[in-house]
Design an enzyme around this catalytic site. Structure first.
Site, PDB file in Angstrom:
ATOM      1  N   ARG A 172       0.836  -1.312   0.087  1.00  0.00           N
ATOM      2  CA  ARG A 172      -0.303   0.133  -0.072  1.00  0.00           C
ATOM      3  C   ARG A 172       0.920   1.853  -0.076  1.00  0.00           C
ATOM      4  O   ARG A 172       0.067   2.103   0.136  1.00  0.00           O
ATOM      5  CB  ARG A 172      -1.295  -0.333   1.732  1.00  0.00           C
ATOM      6  N   SER A 243     -10.779   0.719   2.799  1.00  0.00           N
ATOM      7  CA  SER A 243     -10.265   0.274   4.112  1.00  0.00           C
ATOM      8  C   SER A 243      -9.643   1.461   4.699  1.00  0.00           C
ATOM      9  O   SER A 243      -8.617   2.847   3.983  1.00  0.00           O
ATOM     10  CB  SER A 243      -8.635  -0.289   3.977  1.00  0.00           C
ATOM     11  N   GLU A 338      -4.602   4.111   5.864  1.00  0.00           N
ATOM     12  CA  GLU A 338      -4.900   4.085   4.454  1.00  0.00           C
ATOM     13  C   GLU A 338      -4.358   5.079   3.286  1.00  0.00           C
ATOM     14  O   GLU A 338      -4.077   5.411   2.273  1.00  0.00           O
ATOM     15  CB  GLU A 338      -5.232   3.216   3.815  1.00  0.00           C
TER      16      GLU A 338
END
Ligand code: EPU
Length: 346
Positions: A172, A243, A338
């Site tokens: 990520r 997320s 995130e």
């Protein structure tokens, strides 16, 4: 108003970003424009330079938290187009303009028998945002396919091409979130896909619902769509940015110690000395699954997803803070956000 080529190009003042904001909160951009080609983008950059404005590029807006009004110039990247080139009998390179919708392109590739992206079906957002956080799901990541990324350098207004290596992909993350943060706007993404079926069915929740032991790419695509539709809220119905936290990466010794106290905690190997632990599990086991705090909350099916019923970006960030503190108190693990947050004072 500035003319660009044959099409009219306008930079507007005080525009509400609600249509571009997945958390559906009203925030105002001081200046705003949408760009459909590189000429328009260069005009926008020049306007920003002349007026000394900070630039905030936005794509599909699906991974952004807009917590307050945005100073400077917000540029909506609306570049379109797909170009495919056969590389060998079994490989094809496809260049996607940054403004193409990710999920639509996954379907388009499957129809054209260009395989590999099926596990990444239904991820919200646009092509240009995909490399920034190296999108991933069900055992596959964008970096498994990425050949190159075409960018415009904001300092020079020159177009440059970055290789996959230059992008420094990780879990990520990429150079666009690290050392090159705010340096470029992504113009296009080139992926190398296969013309022969490539199937990755090892992710446990995916394997569990596949009917056949020899699934086709279409089976994978449909199963991933089913899992996501069953479990994750549709941002068009319940505003969310997917997320909200990354799965934390911690020293394996610490993960081993946690496993003694919490044998159910899902732990995945990461590097030789580190492990990735399930943020959703940690959040759920602090009692937050389905929790509601005023106008925002934690989704009842996936503890990693924060949802906005009628609140705003600030409310979401206050909830995120509460979750991070509780998780740290209970497990001594720090969660990291995130999505990208804009509109909070520097
Ligand atoms: N789990 C819980 N509670 C929950 C949800 C999950 O304990 O409420 C545990 C379960 O044990 C489950 C495990 O966590 O088996 C993994 O759950 P899941 O497969 O949903 O994956 P995740 O780690 O929660 C990541 C990505 C998702 C991606 C899925 C599937 C991150 C930050 N998130 O979630 O990506 O769809 O894997 O591959 O890595 C996104 O980035 O926006 C996103 C949705």
């Amino acid at each position: 108003m500035i003319e660009a080529g044959s099409s009219e190009f306008t930079i507007q003042k005080s525009i509400d970003l609600k249509p571009f904001n997945s958390l559906a909160i009203s925030v105002i951009a001081q200046h705003f424009c949408g760009v459909e080609n590189i000429t328009q983008l260069k005009m926008a950059l020049s306007f920003a330079k002349t007026n000394n404005l900070k630039i905030t590029p936005i794509g599909g807006g699906s991974n952004l938290v807009l917590a307050g009004d945005i100073d400077g110039l917000v540029i909506h990247i609306d570049l379109k187009g797909v170009f495919a080139e056969a590389i060998s009998k079994t490989q094809v390179d496809i260049k996607f303009a940054a403004g193409e919708n990710w999920h639509a392109m996954v379907g388009y590739c499957l129809e054209n028998q260009w395989y590999g992206l099926e596990n990444l079906a239904l991820i919200p957002g646009n092509m240009g945002a995909a490399p920034i956080q190296n999108i991933g799901a069900y055992g596959v990541e964008l970096c498994d396919f990425l050949q190159s990324v075409e960018v415009i350098n904001l300092a020079t207004a020159e177009v440059e091409t970055l290789s996959a290596r230059d992008c420094q992909f990780g879990y990520r993350t990429s150079v666009f979130k690290q050392s090159a943060k705010d340096r470029y706007i992504i113009l296009s993404v080139t992926l190398r896909l296969s013309t022969v079926a490539q199937v990755n069915s090892e992710y446990p929740s995916l394997k569990a619902i596949l009917q056949s032991s020899e699934p086709t790419p279409k089976d994978i695509y449909q199963s991933v769509c089913k899992i996501r539709r069953d479990k994750l809220p549709d941002p068009a119905q319940i505003p969310n940015v997917g997320s909200f936290f990354k799965n934390p990466i911690i020293a394996s010794e610490i993960a081993d110690a946690l496993a003694v106290d919490y044998p159910e905690l899902p732990i995945y190997p990461h590097t030789e000395s580190t492990s990735k632990v399930s943020a959703a599990w940690l959040i759920e086991h602090c009692g937050f699954k389905g929790y509601r705090k005023g106008n925002v909350g934690v989704h009842h099916n996936q503890a990693l997803v924060l949802v906005n019923y009628q609140g705003n970006g600030e409310d979401i960030l206050v909830l995120a803070d509460e979750i991070m503190s509780k998780v740290f108190q209970k497990f001594s693990v720090r969660l990291e956000l995130e999505p990208r947050v804009y509109g909070v004072p520097d």
